[in-house]
Design an enzyme around this catalytic site. Structure first.
Site, short mmCIF file in Angstrom:
data_model
loop_
_atom_site.label_atom_id
_atom_site.label_comp_id
_atom_site.label_asym_id
_atom_site.label_seq_id
_atom_site.Cartn_x
_atom_site.Cartn_y
_atom_site.Cartn_z
N TRP A 28 0.80 -1.24 0.00
CA TRP A 28 0.00 0.00 0.00
C TRP A 28 0.83 1.28 0.00
CZ3 TRP A 28 -4.95 1.64 -0.45
CH2 TRP A 28 -5.23 2.94 -0.02
N ASN A 54 -0.06 5.73 -0.05
CA ASN A 54 -0.89 6.91 -0.33
C ASN A 54 0.01 8.13 -0.48
OD1 ASN A 54 -1.54 6.05 2.66
ND2 ASN A 54 -1.97 8.21 2.71
N ASP A 55 -0.26 9.23 0.18
CA ASP A 55 0.34 10.54 -0.14
C ASP A 55 1.84 10.57 -0.47
OD1 ASP A 55 -2.04 10.83 1.20
OD2 ASP A 55 -1.27 12.18 2.72
N GLN A 89 3.65 7.80 1.94
CA GLN A 89 2.91 7.06 2.97
C GLN A 89 2.87 5.60 2.55
OE1 GLN A 89 0.90 8.57 6.02
NE2 GLN A 89 3.00 9.18 5.62
N TRP A 99 -4.34 0.28 3.76
CA TRP A 99 -3.77 1.24 4.70
C TRP A 99 -3.50 0.55 6.04
CZ3 TRP A 99 -4.68 3.88 9.30
CH2 TRP A 99 -3.98 5.08 9.45
N ARG A 149 -1.90 17.98 11.37
CA ARG A 149 -0.90 17.13 10.68
C ARG A 149 -0.39 17.71 9.36
NH1 ARG A 149 -5.80 14.21 10.69
NH2 ARG A 149 -6.90 14.21 8.71
N ASP A 150 0.53 16.96 8.78
CA ASP A 150 1.02 17.14 7.42
C ASP A 150 1.82 18.44 7.23
OD1 ASP A 150 -0.55 14.87 7.19
OD2 ASP A 150 -2.17 15.86 6.11
N TRP A 209 -9.56 8.07 -1.95
CA TRP A 209 -9.83 7.37 -0.69
C TRP A 209 -11.12 6.56 -0.75
CZ3 TRP A 209 -6.51 5.97 2.60
CH2 TRP A 209 -5.41 6.77 2.95
C1 FRU Z 1 -4.17 12.32 3.44
C2 FRU Z 1 -3.85 11.73 4.81
C3 FRU Z 1 -2.99 12.69 5.60
C4 FRU Z 1 -2.30 11.79 6.58
C5 FRU Z 1 -2.08 10.54 5.75
C6 FRU Z 1 -2.16 9.26 6.52
O1 FRU Z 1 -4.40 11.40 2.45
O2 FRU Z 1 -5.03 11.42 5.49
O3 FRU Z 1 -3.71 13.75 6.19
O4 FRU Z 1 -1.11 12.32 7.08
O5 FRU Z 1 -3.06 10.54 4.73
O6 FRU Z 1 -1.74 8.18 5.76
#
Ligand code: FRU
Length: 467
Positions: A19, A21-22, A38, A46, A145-146, A290
């Protein structure tokens, strides 16, 4: 031409297994583009987040590097950014050997508390976490976050922007360790509201001087989803941007257009951010959604999750105000080998290719296979429409097959001749229409490769191979 159908793209970044993501921590160092991401290396869905790591010299061909950050007692490693600390303000390296600093969110798995932490690397592969973590505590907040670090030209120090509930907050620091809040921006005022994620803030040049862009990805409140069934509210997550000024403390939106500005009108581009330490502004997003990413039928190919191609940005003035115009950053060398397509049907001998098209009026481009599957990109007087409703597999998840997800549309911005760029790469289609101001990123899963491309109407297209 592939014989066995594979969905693993040829030139879009995908994780070595399982998996993703970001995109995180994108940074350019000594001719190499680094991409962290990610990553859950143990399953095709996830899970406790790590930072995976890839690198490329041409933005098309990627090398996998060891996993950069693993979960620890503060939690798992959520999204964040990297900065090459050339002046060694952090003291973790030297000016001869500038440290690479990762600034990320520690997300506590049980309490969901989110705080910001840092780690540094001197070889740009292995990271050491800072003993003083967390560096921004967040006082128990769960949507906090982020962090995206950027150079603050007003205060001559580093600043960061992070997502804090329905706002984004700005912090600055003399040493990347001690951070002080300088301001905030309420995302819902001149755009859509919701829980913010993955902000980014950077300047772009215009004829009228520099302007700042703030990008925010966002989770829409459930009651807002599908309310108007338009490009802005059809999905649970969207990304929007604002154009304005940065005074050293906070961002102010000055281009109040009356509606949200979208960097992408397709279903599959989220959490997009830009490279640090690169003169040009180049963005990569997570080319998934998502709502259905965890069910995407790519597990037999050993991965779930793909990135967009790198897109360079310019700010362009239109009669409806400023817009970001995107172009593919890595494809220029390949475009030299482009050859013209004829009007009507053309046999395709590839499953990953690019198109450059001059759009002189209305028309369409259709990719099709013998299984009766096709995706159409139509240019009308008023709209660009990308119809993936019959593009291939749809039943793996209920949202994916919905009409509102299958029919991607955006209003036209230009009425004279315009340029369109298109990339198709096995399970992802990217279209940059109206001189790049109207992008679409779309996941699609044909059961066999498209082997026919037909061009109709006032469109002249050239095709090149992605190798
Ligand atoms: C966005 C998110 C971020 C977070 C991450 C977790 O896609 O939800 O806000 O840091 O993915 O995987």
């Amino acid at each position: 031409m592939q014989t066995k159908n594979t969905y693993r793209p040829a030139v879009h970044f995908t994780p070595p297994a399982n998996w993703m993501n970001d995109p995180n921590g994108m940074v350019y160092i000594n001719g190499e583009y680094h991409l962290f991401y990610q990553y859950y290396p143990s399953a095709p869905h996830w899970g406790p987040m790590h930072w995976g790591h890839g690198a490329t010299r041409d933005l098309l061909h990627w090398e996998h590097l060891p996993t950069a950050l693993y979960p620890d007692e503060l939690g798992c490693i959520f999204s964040g950014s990297c900065v090459l600390d050339k002046d060694n303000v952090s003291g973790f390296g030297s000016t001869d050997k500038p440290p690479l600093i990762a600034v990320y969110t520690s997300h506590h798995t049980e309490t969901h508390q989110e705080q910001q932490s840092i780690a540094y690397s001197l070889d740009y592969i292995h990271f050491e976490k800072y003993y003083g973590n967390p560096v921004i505590t967040g006082e128990g907040k769960t949507d906090f976050r982020d962090p995206k670090v950027f150079w603050n030209p007003v205060k001559k120090c580093y600043s960061l922007v992070l997502a804090a509930g329905e706002n984004v907050e700005f912090y600055s620091s003399p040493n990347l360790k001690d951070w002080e809040k300088t301001g905030e921006f309420q995302a819902g005022i001149h755009g859509l509201g919701g829980i913010c994620e993955c902000p980014d803030c950077f300047p772009l040049k215009t004829e009228e001087g520099e302007k700042w862009v703030l990008i925010i990805s966002m989770i829409l409140p459930p009651e807002e989803i599908g309310k108007h069934n338009n490009a802005y509210d059809r999905m649970s997550h969207i990304t929007q941007y604002y154009i304005g000024t940065f005074d050293g403390n906070t961002f102010t939106d000055t281009e109040e257009s009356g509606f949200p500005l979208l960097p992408d009108f397709g279903t599959d581009n989220y959490a997009a951010v830009t490279f640090q330490n690169l003169e040009e502004k180049v963005m990569i997003g997570w080319a998934d959604n998502w709502d259905y990413a965890a069910k995407a039928p790519t597990q037999n190919d050993g991965f779930r999750g793909k990135m967009t191609l790198a897109r360079e940005m310019k700010l362009v003035k239109t009669d409806r105000g400023y817009r970001i115009a995107f172009s593919f950053a890595g494809t220029k060398a390949l475009e030299a080998g482009a050859f013209p397509l004829t009007e009507g049907d053309n046999r395709l001998h590839t499953d990953s290719f690019g198109l450059k098209a001059a759009v002189n009026g209305t028309g369409s481009i259709t990719l099709a296979n013998d299984a009766g599957e096709s995706v159409e990109i139509a240019v009308t007087e008023d709209e660009i429409i990308v119809d993936r409703r019959r593009a291939g597999q749809t039943s793996f998840q209920e949202d994916y097959g919905k009409e509102s997800y299958g029919l991607n549309r955006a209003p036209r911005l230009l009425h004279h001749t315009s340029q369109m760029e298109l990339i198709f790469d096995r399970c992802v289609l990217e279209v940059l229409a109206d001189d790049g101001m109207t992008p679409f990123t779309i996941s699609l899963f044909p059961t066999q490769p498209y082997d026919n491309i037909s061009v109709a109407g006032d469109i002249r297209a050239m095709l090149y191979h992605l190798r």
